[in-house]
Design a protein around this motif. Structure first.
Motif, short mmCIF file in Angstrom:
data_model
loop_
_atom_site.label_atom_id
_atom_site.label_comp_id
_atom_site.label_asym_id
_atom_site.label_seq_id
_atom_site.Cartn_x
_atom_site.Cartn_y
_atom_site.Cartn_z
N ARG A 14 0.76 -1.21 0.13
CA ARG A 14 -0.01 0.02 0.27
C ARG A 14 0.94 1.44 -0.08
N ALA A 15 1.67 1.33 0.70
CA ALA A 15 2.70 2.55 0.72
C ALA A 15 3.48 2.79 -0.36
N VAL A 16 3.87 1.62 -1.14
CA VAL A 16 4.60 1.68 -2.31
C VAL A 16 3.78 1.99 -3.37
N VAL A 17 2.49 1.69 -3.52
CA VAL A 17 1.55 2.01 -4.44
C VAL A 17 0.93 3.66 -4.32
N GLU A 18 0.92 4.00 -3.08
CA GLU A 18 0.64 5.52 -2.70
C GLU A 18 1.78 6.40 -2.97
N GLU A 19 2.84 5.96 -2.73
CA GLU A 19 4.12 6.86 -2.80
C GLU A 19 4.48 7.06 -4.27
N SER A 20 4.55 5.83 -5.22
CA SER A 20 4.66 5.84 -6.45
C SER A 20 3.74 6.80 -7.10
N GLY A 21 2.65 6.92 -6.80
CA GLY A 21 1.49 7.80 -7.27
C GLY A 21 1.71 8.92 -7.01
#
Length: 190
Positions: A14-21
């Motif tokens: 979840r953190a990777v998806v949000e931060e990459s977004g």
């Protein structure tokens, strides 16, 4: 900003998806490097975020492409030509046995150790090529513990090549503000 997310363990999805977004929304380029794509199949990334596996990345190297052509693609084409008609089942069985017993062993025991010895920085160069002409990421986000070793290897290879090393962090929040942090929140003290 060009950001490489190392998420080989897939523990902070979840953190990777949000931060990459957030990086893509800020106009940057985000590449997420994972161990396998299957654990990430349910995740939807923002437009502009590229998801890659280590195997996909390393397979772009020319010696690996030549090895795959000689060991796998050539025999498959020959089997496709020979295996028509009544010989089809036998040819499939022989091809499967060849790939398991010969090609797989040659790949694991001969080619991969030789490849790692001759081109030890191939993975780091392939990561740099993902970012185009600029030569590499400006920031590396090490998203989980399994990615730490790969991050160290990349940093050492980039330093040895004279490219300079990017900044390393655990989260992008301090560098790129998230969309939730940018929008004003109503005060609860009213």
């Amino acid at each position: 900003m060009q950001v490489l997310f190392l998420a080989l363990g897939a523990s902070r999805k979840r953190a990777v998806v949000e931060e990459s977004g957030a990086v893509a929304a800020a106009g940057g380029r985000a590449v997420v490097l994972v161990g396998q794509k299957q654990p990430w199949a349910a995740q939807s990334f923002a437009p502009g975020v590229e998801l890659m596996t280590l195997a996909d990345l390393e397979a772009r190297h020319l010696p690996r492409r030549l090895e795959r052509a000689v060991l796998y693609q050539g025999p498959r084409r020959v089997a496709g030509v020979v295996g028509r008609g009544r010989l089809g089942a036998r040819t499939k069985k022989a091809l499967k046995a060849y790939e398991k017993r010969v090609a797989g062993r040659v790949h694991r025991r001969l080619f991969m150790p030789l490849h790692r010895r001759v081109w030890p920085t191939a993975a780091a160069r392939m990561v740099g090529r993902c970012f185009g002409e600029r030569g590499g990421p400006e920031l590396v986000v090490v998203a989980d513990a399994l990615s730490m070793r790969r991050a160290v290897e990349l940093m050492e290879a980039w330093h040895a090549d004279g490219r300079g090393t990017p900044r390393v962090c655990y989260s992008v929040d301090s560098v790129v503000p998230s969309p939730a942090a940018v929008s004003p929140q109503p005060s609860a003290a009213r």
